[in-house]
Design a protein around this motif. Structure first.
Motif, PDB file in Angstrom:
ATOM      1  N   ASP A 297     -33.813 126.582  55.556  1.00  0.00           N
ATOM      2  CA  ASP A 297     -33.954 127.323  56.807  1.00  0.00           C
ATOM      3  C   ASP A 297     -35.114 126.874  57.682  1.00  0.00           C
ATOM      4  O   ASP A 297     -34.966 126.640  58.874  1.00  0.00           O
ATOM      5  CB  ASP A 297     -34.110 128.827  56.526  1.00  0.00           C
ATOM      6  N   LYS A 298     -36.274 126.744  57.065  1.00  0.00           N
ATOM      7  CA  LYS A 298     -37.478 126.422  57.832  1.00  0.00           C
ATOM      8  C   LYS A 298     -37.315 125.117  58.620  1.00  0.00           C
ATOM      9  O   LYS A 298     -37.836 124.975  59.725  1.00  0.00           O
ATOM     10  CB  LYS A 298     -38.665 126.312  56.875  1.00  0.00           C
ATOM     11  N   CYS A 299     -36.574 124.180  58.015  1.00  0.00           N
ATOM     12  CA  CYS A 299     -36.407 122.866  58.643  1.00  0.00           C
ATOM     13  C   CYS A 299     -35.762 122.975  60.018  1.00  0.00           C
ATOM     14  O   CYS A 299     -35.971 122.132  60.878  1.00  0.00           O
ATOM     15  CB  CYS A 299     -35.555 121.961  57.765  1.00  0.00           C
ATOM     16  N   PHE A 300     -34.928 123.995  60.194  1.00  0.00           N
ATOM     17  CA  PHE A 300     -34.247 124.140  61.478  1.00  0.00           C
ATOM     18  C   PHE A 300     -35.047 124.969  62.470  1.00  0.00           C
ATOM     19  O   PHE A 300     -34.716 125.034  63.632  1.00  0.00           O
ATOM     20  CB  PHE A 300     -32.869 124.776  61.267  1.00  0.00           C
ATOM     21  N   GLU A 301     -36.099 125.623  61.954  1.00  0.00           N
ATOM     22  CA  GLU A 301     -36.846 126.543  62.810  1.00  0.00           C
ATOM     23  C   GLU A 301     -38.158 125.975  63.307  1.00  0.00           C
ATOM     24  O   GLU A 301     -38.564 126.200  64.435  1.00  0.00           O
ATOM     25  CB  GLU A 301     -37.105 127.857  62.061  1.00  0.00           C
ATOM     26  N   GLU A 302     -38.838 125.232  62.443  1.00  0.00           N
ATOM     27  CA  GLU A 302     -40.159 124.733  62.827  1.00  0.00           C
ATOM     28  C   GLU A 302     -40.229 123.222  62.668  1.00  0.00           C
ATOM     29  O   GLU A 302     -39.712 122.666  61.703  1.00  0.00           O
ATOM     30  CB  GLU A 302     -41.236 125.381  61.948  1.00  0.00           C
ATOM     31  N   THR A 303     -40.882 122.575  63.601  1.00  0.00           N
ATOM     32  CA  THR A 303     -41.030 121.128  63.527  1.00  0.00           C
ATOM     33  C   THR A 303     -42.210 120.790  62.615  1.00  0.00           C
ATOM     34  O   THR A 303     -43.323 121.258  62.864  1.00  0.00           O
ATOM     35  CB  THR A 303     -41.290 120.553  64.929  1.00  0.00           C
ATOM     36  N   PRO A 304     -41.979 120.012  61.574  1.00  0.00           N
ATOM     37  CA  PRO A 304     -43.086 119.697  60.668  1.00  0.00           C
ATOM     38  C   PRO A 304     -44.031 118.645  61.252  1.00  0.00           C
ATOM     39  O   PRO A 304     -43.630 117.838  62.085  1.00  0.00           O
ATOM     40  CB  PRO A 304     -42.375 119.155  59.433  1.00  0.00           C
ATOM     41  N   GLU A 305     -45.277 118.690  60.798  1.00  0.00           N
ATOM     42  CA  GLU A 305     -46.245 117.629  61.138  1.00  0.00           C
ATOM     43  C   GLU A 305     -46.250 116.633  59.990  1.00  0.00           C
ATOM     44  O   GLU A 305     -45.681 116.885  58.934  1.00  0.00           O
ATOM     45  CB  GLU A 305     -47.644 118.247  61.291  1.00  0.00           C
ATOM     46  N   LEU A 306     -46.917 115.482  60.219  1.00  0.00           N
ATOM     47  CA  LEU A 306     -47.089 114.555  59.097  1.00  0.00           C
ATOM     48  C   LEU A 306     -48.004 115.222  58.083  1.00  0.00           C
ATOM     49  O   LEU A 306     -49.063 115.723  58.443  1.00  0.00           O
ATOM     50  CB  LEU A 306     -47.745 113.267  59.575  1.00  0.00           C
ATOM     51  N   MET A 307     -47.589 115.298  56.815  1.00  0.00           N
ATOM     52  CA  MET A 307     -48.506 115.887  55.838  1.00  0.00           C
ATOM     53  C   MET A 307     -48.701 114.997  54.636  1.00  0.00           C
ATOM     54  O   MET A 307     -47.904 114.100  54.366  1.00  0.00           O
ATOM     55  CB  MET A 307     -48.074 117.285  55.438  1.00  0.00           C
ATOM     56  N   ASP A 308     -49.786 115.279  53.937  1.00  0.00           N
ATOM     57  CA  ASP A 308     -50.151 114.462  52.790  1.00  0.00           C
ATOM     58  C   ASP A 308     -49.099 114.634  51.702  1.00  0.00           C
ATOM     59  O   ASP A 308     -48.775 115.733  51.297  1.00  0.00           O
ATOM     60  CB  ASP A 308     -51.531 114.924  52.292  1.00  0.00           C
ATOM     61  N   ALA A 309     -48.560 113.515  51.255  1.00  0.00           N
ATOM     62  CA  ALA A 309     -47.551 113.586  50.208  1.00  0.00           C
ATOM     63  C   ALA A 309     -48.082 112.927  48.937  1.00  0.00           C
ATOM     64  O   ALA A 309     -47.327 112.463  48.098  1.00  0.00           O
ATOM     65  CB  ALA A 309     -46.276 112.904  50.672  1.00  0.00           C
ATOM     66  N   GLY A 310     -49.379 112.845  48.832  1.00  0.00           N
ATOM     67  CA  GLY A 310     -50.008 112.265  47.640  1.00  0.00           C
ATOM     68  C   GLY A 310     -50.397 110.814  47.818  1.00  0.00           C
ATOM     69  O   GLY A 310     -49.694 110.068  48.494  1.00  0.00           O
ATOM     70  N   GLN A 311     -51.473 110.437  47.266  1.00  0.00           N
ATOM     71  CA  GLN A 311     -52.039 109.068  47.296  1.00  0.00           C
ATOM     72  C   GLN A 311     -52.089 108.458  48.695  1.00  0.00           C
ATOM     73  O   GLN A 311     -51.727 107.295  48.877  1.00  0.00           O
ATOM     74  CB  GLN A 311     -51.244 108.126  46.384  1.00  0.00           C
ATOM     75  N   GLY A 312     -52.467 109.252  49.673  1.00  0.00           N
ATOM     76  CA  GLY A 312     -52.614 108.712  51.027  1.00  0.00           C
ATOM     77  C   GLY A 312     -51.296 108.480  51.733  1.00  0.00           C
ATOM     78  O   GLY A 312     -51.255 108.084  52.891  1.00  0.00           O
ATOM     79  N   GLN A 313     -50.166 108.739  51.058  1.00  0.00           N
ATOM     80  CA  GLN A 313     -48.862 108.599  51.693  1.00  0.00           C
ATOM     81  C   GLN A 313     -48.620 109.829  52.576  1.00  0.00           C
ATOM     82  O   GLN A 313     -48.928 110.952  52.182  1.00  0.00           O
ATOM     83  CB  GLN A 313     -47.806 108.546  50.594  1.00  0.00           C
ATOM     84  N   LEU A 314     -48.082 109.593  53.785  1.00  0.00           N
ATOM     85  CA  LEU A 314     -47.843 110.719  54.694  1.00  0.00           C
ATOM     86  C   LEU A 314     -46.349 110.873  54.924  1.00  0.00           C
ATOM     87  O   LEU A 314     -45.629 109.880  55.034  1.00  0.00           O
ATOM     88  CB  LEU A 314     -48.518 110.458  56.040  1.00  0.00           C
TER      89      LEU A 314
END
Ligand code: ATP
Ligand code: MG
Lengths: 334, 334
Positions: A297-314
């Protein structure tokens, strides 16, 4: 750590068309270090070419860079005058274009076209410039370099023309080389030779390269780091190793899965369902959500920002807000 | 290039022969006995017979044709019935007057038309573009005779700035050498007469040149707009080339190819327009020469006049074709 040669931050390039404003490049941030090869990947229409043309300040109407900063060796290119930009184009930042068949002027000799940039930037006389151009034609592995100088583009094959383009872009020894799909128009053997050549130039002259492509094979071969673009935005960023071993964005996973593997001979080739939406057509939520098998649901409602996905990967994905959800991605891979 | 030129010249031979045939039979297709038509109803049997013999009409047509061709090869165009002198001896002053007027009109039309088209395309949608294109639209829809009469009314009758007829000041006549008065006055160092000749050329030159100028401007603009969107123009800019050279060198040489076609066509039409203009401005040119001959039923003069205009037409086309090959390297190697 050394300062990056090129640092793009918050870049916004919009097209003002009759159907409204198209944010073809939407707050894009990335940097390139000295001597590094950065890959920009993404499907057709994701904004790769517009990004590179923005760096060169070669966006023409109805397009316009409307925001952000492009800093080259600490100076913002967006604040430079046309005259100052001319000194940078071809001299400090060279560019190889996507279309080798049409990127050379059909009514001028190869030699004249090569010498032009050298004379502008190095201010050498005709003879020295001519010799310098021949040297670069040889460097890119073209046979009969002297004769080629006096030939016209239509007398050359696509592969030869692309080499001429590379020689032209390299001739003034730029610090950054932007290669916009330098090999897509070529057959596989020539493609391999040209990639080999660019790799060699990168090693020998320590030129930074921005390698734009939608061919992940090329990226795996050439690049140190990768930026994945989708619909005008960066969706994932990391080192080549990280991205291929554990992609953190569903789109990247889809891209990697859709690479045809000659040896395994799958029944059917995988492709991400649906098409890249026109930038700006999706107003709310994640641009990839309509095509994403993990979307909630959230994916259709809010636009995500680039976030930390571990080891400096965004990654620009809501899954990374929560460890449990992120674990879903790992499952699919294995 | 030389081989191509020679080939094109050889190809002209059948064309020129064909033209002599057409002109030859055209004059013989006039209903009735030409001698009778020329001399009128009251002519005596004797007179008709002698004129028939003089015209060579008592011979079978193939003998007549061979004689005619023989004559042409030795530069003999026949004898005028009206003046009883050799046509080849009296035609040049008329031809020179037409050539001078047409060339001046065309050079100005090309110079202004091409530059207006380039600047309009370069600064598309600027006030210059709008003004130039409105003027060009007015220009193409302006009938030559109307423009000529309006010019005479405004600049001669009302303002008295420029002479309305003739090609020289009759009280200060030019001493003819080449019969191209601009050249004659210059080689004699007669600046006063040179100025007079220029003053006489202005009004008929504008009347004759306006339509070609407008058409050339419109064609140049659209051709430049298309070329300036090409990939190779972007390549030129990416090299750091100044916009002036991107426009006037890289784009123009490509854009000029279709413009050249239009110029060739307009030169041909200009010859037709010259006859009208010559009538309005009392210009002693080839149009007037033929026009007067028609009134006197001077068939040999009509025949020669038409042939010469046709030959000029063919040579203009040849020059245009050779220029194509000179500009576009892809043409020679067909
Ligand atoms: N001249 C233009 N007018 C309007 N929109 C444009 C124009 N050029 C580009 N765009 C927009 O920018 C988007 C991105 O285009 P871009 O050429 O950067 O894609 P790309 O990633 O290079 O694709 P490809 O792999 O096909 O080269 C397009 O989808 C389009 O909507
Ligand atoms: Mg592209």
């Amino acid at each position: 750590m050394e300062q990056p040669v090129l640092n793009v931050s918050g870049l916004e390039t919009h097209f003002f068309t009759d159907d409204g404003e198209i944010p073809a490049v939407d707050s894009v941030d990335f940097h390139v270090n000295k001597g590094e090869v950065l890959g920009i990947v993404g499907e057709s229409g994701s904004g790769k070419s517009v990004t590179s043309l923005s760096i060169m300040q070669l966006i023409s109407a109805p397009g316009k860079v409307v925001g952000g900063e492009i800093s080259y060796k600490g100076e913002n290119l967006l604040l430079k005058s046309e005259k100052q930009m001319r000194k940078i184009r071809g001299n400090e930042i060279g560019m190889i274009f996507q279309e080798p068949m049409t990127s050379l002027n059909p009514v001028f000799k190869i030699g004249n076209q090569l010498v032009e940039g050298i004379r502008i930037h190095k201010k050498w006389n005709k003879k020295d410039s001519w010799a310098h151009a021949i040297k670069f034609l040889k460097l890119v592995g073209l046979p009969r370099a002297e004769e080629l100088m006096n030939e016209y583009p239509h007398q050359l094959s696509g592969g030869m023309r692309q080499r001429v383009m590379i020689a032209m872009a390299m001739a003034c020894e730029p610090d950054v080389l932007i290669a916009d799909e330098p090999t897509t128009a070529l057959d596989v053997t020539i493609q391999a030779q040209i990639l080999e050549l660019m790799k060699r130039l990168n090693n020998e002259t320590n030129t930074s390269i921005i390698m734009i492509t939608h061919d992940l094979g090329v990226v795996a071969e050439m690049c140190d780091r990768i930026v994945v673009m989708y619909s005008g935005k960066i969706v994932e960023q990391g080192t080549t190793k990280e991205i291929f071993e554990s992609p953190k964005h569903p789109y990247t996973i889809g891209l990697i899965e859709s690479v045809p593997d000659v040896r395994s001979r799958k029944e059917r080739l995988y492709s991400i369902p649906g098409n890249v939406p026109k930038p700006g057509s999706i107003k709310t939520g994640c641009h990839f959500a309509p095509r994403c098998k993990f979307a909630f649901d959230k994916c259709f409602e809010e636009t995500p920002e680039l976030m930390d996905a571990g080891q400096g990967q965004l990654a620009r994905c809501w899954l990374h807000e929560d460890k449990e959800k992120a674990a879903l991605l790992e499952k699919v891979e294995s | 290039m030389l081989a191509y030129t020679i080939r094109r010249l050889l190809m002209l031979i059948p064309v020129l022969f064909g033209m002599t045939l057409i002109v030859f039979f055209m004059i013989r297709a006039i209903p009735g006995d030409p001698a009778q038509v020329i001399l009128g109803q009251q002519a005596t049997e004797e007179a008709i017979k002698s004129l028939t013999k003089q015209l060579g009409l008592d011979q079978p047509w193939y003998i007549q044709y061979v004689d005619y061709i023989k004559g042409l090869f030795t530069g003999d165009l026949g004898t005028s019935l009206r003046t009883s002198s050799e046509i080849s001896g009296e035609i040049w002053p008329y031809l020179a007057a037409t050539l001078e007027l047409s060339l001046v009109a065309m050079v100005i039309a090309i110079f202004i038309g091409v530059n207006a088209g380039i600047i309009s395309a370069w600064f598309q949608n600027s006030w210059f573009d709008y003004t130039a294109m409105v003027l060009a639209l007015v220009g193409v829809s302006m009938p030559v005779f109307w423009l000529g009469l309006m010019e005479q009314w405004a600049f001669s009758l009302e303002l008295g700035w420029l002479p309305s007829t003739g090609r020289e000041n009759v009280r200060n006549p030019v001493e003819a050498i080449t019969h191209l008065y601009l050249i004659d006055t210059l080689i004699q160092g007669r600046m006063d007469q040179f100025v007079e000749v220029v003053r006489h050329l202005i009004l008929p030159g504008i009347a004759l040149g306006t339509i070609p100028m407008a058409i050339i401007a419109r064609m140049t603009r659209s051709s430049m707009l298309e070329v300036m969107r090409s990939d190779f123009v972007r390549t030129a800019r990416a090299k750091g080339t100044r916009m002036f050279w991107v426009v006037y060198k890289h784009s123009l040489k490509n854009a000029f190819i279709p413009v050249l076609t239009v110029i060739g066509l307009q030169m041909g039409l200009l010859l037709g327009g010259a006859i009208l203009t010559e009538t309005i401005f009392g210009w002693p040119g080839i149009g007037r020469y033929i026009y007067d001959a028609i009134g006197f039923r001077d068939y040999p003069v009509i025949q020669s006049g038409i042939l010469i205009v046709a030959v000029i037409f063919v040579f203009i086309n040849l020059i245009v074709d050779l220029l194509y090959a000179a500009i576009d390297p892809r043409i020679k190697y067909n």
